[in-house]
Motif scaffolding. Structure first.
Motif, PDB file in Angstrom:
ATOM      1  N   SER A 118      -3.966  -5.268   5.473  1.00  0.00           N
ATOM      2  CA  SER A 118      -5.269  -4.742   5.041  1.00  0.00           C
ATOM      3  C   SER A 118      -6.286  -4.986   6.134  1.00  0.00           C
ATOM      4  O   SER A 118      -6.105  -5.849   6.999  1.00  0.00           O
ATOM      5  CB  SER A 118      -5.736  -5.440   3.754  1.00  0.00           C
ATOM      6  OG  SER A 118      -4.789  -5.267   2.721  1.00  0.00           O
ATOM      7  N   ARG A 119      -7.323  -4.212   6.085  1.00  0.00           N
ATOM      8  CA  ARG A 119      -8.447  -4.448   7.002  1.00  0.00           C
ATOM      9  C   ARG A 119      -9.619  -4.983   6.186  1.00  0.00           C
ATOM     10  O   ARG A 119      -9.959  -4.439   5.145  1.00  0.00           O
ATOM     11  CB  ARG A 119      -8.852  -3.166   7.738  1.00  0.00           C
ATOM     12  CG  ARG A 119      -7.781  -2.649   8.698  1.00  0.00           C
ATOM     13  CD  ARG A 119      -8.338  -1.542   9.586  1.00  0.00           C
ATOM     14  NE  ARG A 119      -7.316  -0.933  10.415  1.00  0.00           N
ATOM     15  CZ  ARG A 119      -6.961  -1.383  11.625  1.00  0.00           C
ATOM     16  NH1 ARG A 119      -7.573  -2.450  12.123  1.00  0.00           N
ATOM     17  NH2 ARG A 119      -6.033  -0.759  12.323  1.00  0.00           N
ATOM     18  N   ARG A 120     -10.183  -6.066   6.663  1.00  0.00           N
ATOM     19  CA  ARG A 120     -11.343  -6.659   6.015  1.00  0.00           C
ATOM     20  C   ARG A 120     -12.383  -6.967   7.086  1.00  0.00           C
ATOM     21  O   ARG A 120     -12.028  -7.365   8.206  1.00  0.00           O
ATOM     22  CB  ARG A 120     -10.987  -7.967   5.295  1.00  0.00           C
ATOM     23  CG  ARG A 120     -10.055  -7.822   4.109  1.00  0.00           C
ATOM     24  CD  ARG A 120     -10.783  -7.302   2.896  1.00  0.00           C
ATOM     25  NE  ARG A 120      -9.988  -7.447   1.695  1.00  0.00           N
ATOM     26  CZ  ARG A 120      -9.133  -6.543   1.257  1.00  0.00           C
ATOM     27  NH1 ARG A 120      -8.942  -5.427   1.949  1.00  0.00           N
ATOM     28  NH2 ARG A 120      -8.455  -6.734   0.130  1.00  0.00           N
ATOM     29  N   SER A 172      -2.125   3.758   4.605  1.00  0.00           N
ATOM     30  CA  SER A 172      -1.513   2.448   4.473  1.00  0.00           C
ATOM     31  C   SER A 172      -1.057   1.916   5.823  1.00  0.00           C
ATOM     32  O   SER A 172      -0.690   2.686   6.726  1.00  0.00           O
ATOM     33  CB  SER A 172      -0.325   2.522   3.505  1.00  0.00           C
ATOM     34  OG  SER A 172       0.676   3.374   4.020  1.00  0.00           O
ATOM     35  N   ASP A 216      -8.704  -7.240  -4.109  1.00  0.00           N
ATOM     36  CA  ASP A 216      -9.095  -5.902  -4.518  1.00  0.00           C
ATOM     37  C   ASP A 216      -9.460  -5.945  -6.000  1.00  0.00           C
ATOM     38  O   ASP A 216      -8.671  -6.449  -6.815  1.00  0.00           O
ATOM     39  CB  ASP A 216      -7.923  -4.945  -4.287  1.00  0.00           C
ATOM     40  CG  ASP A 216      -8.326  -3.490  -4.472  1.00  0.00           C
ATOM     41  OD1 ASP A 216      -9.056  -3.187  -5.436  1.00  0.00           O
ATOM     42  OD2 ASP A 216      -7.905  -2.650  -3.664  1.00  0.00           O
ATOM     43  N   VAL A 219      -4.657  -9.817   6.670  1.00  0.00           N
ATOM     44  CA  VAL A 219      -5.703  -8.873   7.060  1.00  0.00           C
ATOM     45  C   VAL A 219      -5.980  -8.968   8.549  1.00  0.00           C
ATOM     46  O   VAL A 219      -5.754  -9.999   9.188  1.00  0.00           O
ATOM     47  CB  VAL A 219      -7.015  -9.116   6.273  1.00  0.00           C
ATOM     48  CG1 VAL A 219      -6.772  -9.084   4.782  1.00  0.00           C
ATOM     49  CG2 VAL A 219      -7.669 -10.413   6.670  1.00  0.00           C
ATOM     50  N   TYR A 251      -3.225 -11.430   0.987  1.00  0.00           N
ATOM     51  CA  TYR A 251      -3.481 -10.243   1.785  1.00  0.00           C
ATOM     52  C   TYR A 251      -3.502 -10.616   3.274  1.00  0.00           C
ATOM     53  O   TYR A 251      -4.477 -11.233   3.737  1.00  0.00           O
ATOM     54  CB  TYR A 251      -4.840  -9.631   1.449  1.00  0.00           C
ATOM     55  CG  TYR A 251      -5.025  -9.213   0.009  1.00  0.00           C
ATOM     56  CD1 TYR A 251      -4.794  -7.905  -0.400  1.00  0.00           C
ATOM     57  CD2 TYR A 251      -5.459 -10.139  -0.946  1.00  0.00           C
ATOM     58  CE1 TYR A 251      -4.984  -7.516  -1.721  1.00  0.00           C
ATOM     59  CE2 TYR A 251      -5.647  -9.766  -2.266  1.00  0.00           C
ATOM     60  CZ  TYR A 251      -5.412  -8.457  -2.650  1.00  0.00           C
ATOM     61  OH  TYR A 251      -5.605  -8.079  -3.959  1.00  0.00           O
ATOM     62  N   ALA A 302       2.572  -5.362   4.200  1.00  0.00           N
ATOM     63  CA  ALA A 302       1.355  -4.565   4.107  1.00  0.00           C
ATOM     64  C   ALA A 302       0.211  -5.303   4.792  1.00  0.00           C
ATOM     65  O   ALA A 302       0.036  -6.509   4.603  1.00  0.00           O
ATOM     66  CB  ALA A 302       1.007  -4.284   2.655  1.00  0.00           C
ATOM     67  N   HIS A 312       0.839  -1.200   0.000  1.00  0.00           N
ATOM     68  CA  HIS A 312       0.000   0.000   0.000  1.00  0.00           C
ATOM     69  C   HIS A 312       0.873   1.248   0.000  1.00  0.00           C
ATOM     70  O   HIS A 312       2.008   1.235   0.476  1.00  0.00           O
ATOM     71  CB  HIS A 312      -0.913   0.031   1.218  1.00  0.00           C
ATOM     72  CG  HIS A 312      -1.734  -1.203   1.380  1.00  0.00           C
ATOM     73  ND1 HIS A 312      -2.492  -1.730   0.364  1.00  0.00           N
ATOM     74  CD2 HIS A 312      -1.907  -2.048   2.445  1.00  0.00           C
ATOM     75  CE1 HIS A 312      -3.105  -2.821   0.780  1.00  0.00           C
ATOM     76  NE2 HIS A 312      -2.752  -3.049   2.033  1.00  0.00           N
TER      77      HIS A 312
END
Length: 988
Positions: free
Chosen positions: A879-881, A865, A896, A934, A932, A877, A860
């Motif tokens: 991510s939030r899910r 980020s 994504d 997350v 990812y 990196a 990101h």
């Protein structure tokens, strides 16, 4: 001159029954006798088209559309229907010049519509274009009726194509050998399936089918609606009157539709005389609008077919067949009614083997499917539920019967045991109808795979923002529901319809205006809700300043901006003051008879007769309808504009059928609103988001259709698979929502799903910390092995004229490195990924198909980020899910959308791009894994570190686009086959 030119063109085109021919020559022949001096130059022709000669344009559009849709015509067998190549072939045969071609393309563009998707067993072609055109009396009348109703040429041609796809897979009614065909036609909820089976019926009886049995619902209200539709659009006035004089009251005693008002008769098809006097054949109705099949001696004689011209030949002999009257019955799926029919047929058993019969089963997954448990059957016997048993008897009595089921929810039908020859499994064909033009379905209420971030969406680019409202207002934090707002929206949308009518919009689409409130199946709940709605109606103050202030606010903040974005060409008030006079009229129509609210939950036909809810016979229905099961299948709620929906169910097909807000909304799509439950309690410990549930189920339905289209492709001119070889193709995303009722799911088990070049995104990742830590530690070595430098990718989205960028870490690994990770993962629900894992396992042993995997870990950039070290790893990196409410542990999405095109291209799919980084990585036999790490929204990153138990490593996997273990078939599955007592493997 215009009249002369139109006459010549009409005559010339009418002569081209076998396809387009040199137009100039045929026009000259048509003009030779009556108009020898007519100017037939292409320039004159082009000028008339360019200057808007509507009659000439309509004539040519109709013929061009017919040729565009022709299926494998002899005059152009190598061009596909409704394509530019087909249109070019038409112009070439007509020998038209380039300028005229351009003018005709502007006047009649090629319709970009889908053809039906057909899975079929091999069959003997018999329904040729020549045979279809030679006998088309009732189809031509039906086609004419549809055009009179305002159907555009493309819609008529599409129906012609779809109905032909069904009829040509029935057995030839003239053939000597008695054979049955069984098929299933899959449409969309409230999408016009009745129009399709009316077209099928018209073509079938023209071809020679002489007994038609339509199973039309479980209530007489539904049966009567179907009867009226067939009477009005197919059977026609002369067949109903049977020689009675419509002007002589004494001859009309007991005749259907007399007394409904003279205005009804113009809506019925007129043939000009009894069809038998016109060289065709009559239709005898053995049921009427008000009477289901009754067991009378007259009925038995009517079924006897004693009008043979040559008594020494069977009925199916052409000498007899095409002069005999057709018999049509529309019957309820009711044990008593079907038992009477079976008993009467048994009394004329001597001729039953001669009667070409068509059985149409509307809503074929309701009541028709055998739901008895095979485990409880006695050895070597089959126990059948009532309707299924009677259907089996009908098929046994009529050896020339063809069975065609219609449904929008096919899951139960494809789970039928294919080995049971007496059951209704669609062993001969399965047809998926295309989404019709003008239909408002799931795509119009959900932003499926929208690339626009949620916070940036507008009324113009978001279906959800335009049409969907929650039960509770998320902005005011109130626990009060929005039922009053929904009622206000109903009054306001009614006023807007009246405003549009007053400003030139045709009144027909606004004849009925309804609101549906669906919360429960319990009748006590319905009574309580109706009382609340009635009280709310009388206290709403729609004539008071307070009421008008409330409506003005709703119009300004909701309806006005949505209509401006979605329907800018339709008349719209400039201020609420312009709309205010129509509010009073809407209130009067809704409250007429002192009854704004109608409860629809009775079990008897008499109950429904008292409701005045026959949308065909009642001039205007402007009501709020409250109900449950009776409003969730088969019952079309005409004019439905506002829906308030909170009911839950544990079967996906039942949930889909409850989507009464799907349908056709001409000139008021922008006014449609769905108030639907979000994150509400269900049972003792579950929470559901009904909106997300509909999205999940409808995505699965679209996936079902998409997969069918893959298997429909012929290989060496032959079907890849027959319907009996197709697995259920049904997956389950929500732990609480089964594809169908448990008693309809006995006979299929999906073992392997081959997905070359397609995204597979398992979503049932665990929530338990130990399982998360286990999975994360399996993935970390692959992430740690990624390159130290980030690769920069770009992707240009031509449809939206946008360029997307992705920074990512890369790692190329061999199949042996990835499979232990995939095999070792722990899941909350492992079943959905198991068929994909089976496929990936088989690829790992095939170096000719799978060379390596490219691991892509997107990184990101920007202020928002996140990065963290996981168990001491290099910074990665994060991510939030969100795990969506109602989906238990399931994530709503994985990859994504902006990354998918690049990953798909690297796996060998798509078309070459201009991005050198992407193209450099494209290698035959390369698959892609998008990874990812997350965390949930509320997880805190402490000093740039995370524990493995806090992270879910979610992923998408794309097998190489050419990775098929065998040249045919994409699935390997097991189907329970009662005849073999074992499993059947297909695809190897």
């Amino acid at each position: 001159m215009t009249h002369v030119l139109l006459e010549i063109h009409t005559s010339a085109l009418a002569g081209m029954v076998n396809g387009p021919r040199q137009f100039a020559r045929w026009a000259a022949l048509a003009a030779d006798e009556d108009h020898p001096d007519a100017n037939l130059s292409e320039e004159t022709f082009r000028e008339h088209i360019a200057q808007g000669d509507e009659e000439l344009k309509t004539l040519w559009k109709r013929h061009l559309t017919t040729w565009d849709f022709a299926e494998s015509p002899a005059w152009s067998p190598d061009t596909a229907p409704h394509t530019d190549a087909r249109r070019t072939a038409v112009y070439d045969r007509l020998r038209l010049g380039p300028d005229l071609r351009k003018a005709l393309d502007c006047a009649a563009p090629v319709a970009r519509v889908q053809s039906p998707t057909v899975i079929t067993a091999e069959y003997i072609p018999w329904y040729t274009p020549e045979r279809a055109s030679a006998r088309s009396f009732y189809w031509t009348a039906y086609e004419r009726k549809l055009r009179a109703k305002g159907w555009p040429d493309e819609a008529v041609a599409s129906l012609d194509e779809a109905s032909r796809a069904v009829v040509e897979r029935l057995c030839d009614p003239e053939q000597e050998a008695a054979r049955q065909a069984k098929g299933l036609v899959v449409g969309y909820v409230q999408s016009g399936k009745t129009a399709n089976f009316t077209g099928v019926t018209a073509k079938a009886i023209d071809a020679g089918y002489r007994l038609v049995i339509v199973l039309g619902g479980t209530l007489n209200l539904l049966r009567a609606q179907t009867q009226r539709r067939l009477d009005m659009e197919l059977i026609g006035q002369e067949n109903i009157l049977r020689g009675a004089d419509p002007a002589d009251v004494d001859t009309l005693v007991g005749v259907d539709y007399v007394g409904d008002g003279d205005a009804d008769w113009p809506h019925f098809v007129r043939h000009g005389a009894r069809p038998s006097t016109l060289g065709a054949f009559d239709i005898e109705r053995l049921t009427t609008r008000d009477k289901d099949y009754v067991r009378l001696a007259q009925g038995i004689r009517a079924l006897a077919f004693d009008e043979k011209r040559d008594t020494n030949r069977p009925l199916y002999d052409p000498v007899n067949l095409h002069h005999a009257a057709a018999r049509v019955l529309v019957v309820k799926k009711n044990k008593a009614v079907l038992t009477k029919l079976v008993k009467d047929l048994k009394q004329i058993h001597s001729i039953l083997g001669e009667i070409p019969t068509l059985i149409i089963d509307d809503e074929s997954d309701q009541a028709s499917v055998n739901t008895s448990d095979p485990k409880k059957w006695q050895k070597d016997s089959t126990d059948r539920t009532a309707i299924n048993g009677l259907l089996s008897q009908l098929l046994g009595l009529l050896p020339r019967a063809q069975y065609v089921g219609y449904t929008a929810t096919p899951f139960a039908n494809v789970f039928v045991d294919p080995a049971d020859a007496e059951d209704i499994f669609p062993s001969d064909f399965l047809i998926s109808l295309p989404r019709p033009q003008g239909y408002m379905g799931v795509q119009d209420f959900h932003d499926l795979d929208s690339p626009v971030p949620f916070e940036d969406r507008t009324y113009a680019d978001s279906q959800e923002k335009a049409h969907v409202r929650g039960i509770y207002d998320p902005e005011d934090g109130s626990t009060d529901d929005r039922l009053q707002e929904a009622m206000d929206a109903f009054v306001l949308s009614g006023a807007l319809k009246l405003f549009r009518t007053a400003h030139g919009v045709p009144e027909a689409p606004f004849r009925h205006h309804t609101m549906l409130v669906h919360e429960s199946v319990k009748q006590d709940d319905h009574a309580e809700l109706a009382l609340r709605l009635n009280t709310m109606w009388h206290e709403a103050g729609y004539t008071s300043p307070t009421g008008h202030t409330r409506l003005a606010h709703l119009w300004q903040t909701d309806f006005a901006p949505v209509s401006a974005a979605r329907a800018p060409v339709l008349p719209s008030p400039t201020s609420y003051d312009d709309l205010r006079p129509y509010i009073s009229r809407a209130r009067q129509l809704i409250g007429s008879g002192g009854r704004p609210v109608v409860v629809v939950n009775g079990d008897s036909d008499r109950y429904f007769d008292q409701l005045d809810l026959d949308f065909d016979r009642t001039p205007n229905v402007w009501k709020i309808l409250v109900g449950g099961t009776k409003l969730s299948r088969g019952f079309t709620v005409e004019g439905l504009t506002i829906t308030y929906y909170r009911r839950t169910t544990q079967a996906a097909d039942t949930l889909m059928q409850m989507g009464r807000w799907f349908g056709f909304r001409p000139n008021y799509r922008d006014l449609v609103r769905l108030y639907i439950g979000r994150e509400e309690s269900f049972g003792r410990s579950k929470s559901v988001d009904l909106y997300e549930a509909f999205e999940a189920v409808c995505q699965e339905e679209e996936t079902f259709r998409a997969r069918l289209s893959v298997y429909a492709e012929l290989v060496d001119g032959k079907p890849q698979v027959t319907p009996a070889e197709i697995p259920p193709l049904v997956s389950q995303q929500l732990p609480w929502l089964k594809p169908s009722a448990r008693n309809k799911m006995f006979n299929a088990e999906l073992v392997e799903e081959r997905t070359p070049g397609r995204f597979v995104e398992p979503t049932a990742h665990p929530t338990e910390p130990a399982a998360l830590a286990h999975n994360t530690r399996l993935w970390l070595p692959l992430l740690e092995g990624c390159s130290s430098d980030q690769e920069q990718f770009t992707y240009y989205d031509a449809a939206n004229d946008r360029t997307y960028r992705m920074s990512a870490l890369l790692n190329v690994v061999n199949p042996g490195s990835l499979m232990p990770v995939l095999e070792g993962l722990r899941w909350e629900h492992k079943e959905p990924f198991a068929p994909n894992l089976h496929y990936l396992r088989s690829l790992a042993a095939r170096p000719d198909l799978l060379k390596d995997w490219l691991v892509i870990a997107p990184q990101h950039a920007g202020r928002r980020s996140l990065a963290a070290s996981i168990d001491g790893s290099r910074p990665l990196a994060i991510s939030r899910r969100e795990r969506r409410a109602g989906r238990g542990p399931l994530f709503g999405y994985i990859s994504d959308p902006k990354h998918r095109a690049t990953a798909t291209r690297i796996a060998g799919g798509g078309t070459p791009t201009n991005d050198s980084a992407t193209e450099r990585l494209v290698t035959p036999g390369r698959g892609v894994v998008l990874i990812y790490p997350v965390i949930d929204r509320d997880t805190t990153i402490t000093r740039g570190t995370l524990d493995a138990s806090q992270v879910a490593v979610v992923f998408s996997v794309i097998a190489p686009a050419n990775a098929l273990p065998t040249p045919t078939g994409l699935l390997h599955f097991r189907a329970k086959d009662s005849s073999k007592g074992a499993t059947v493997s297909v695809g190897h």
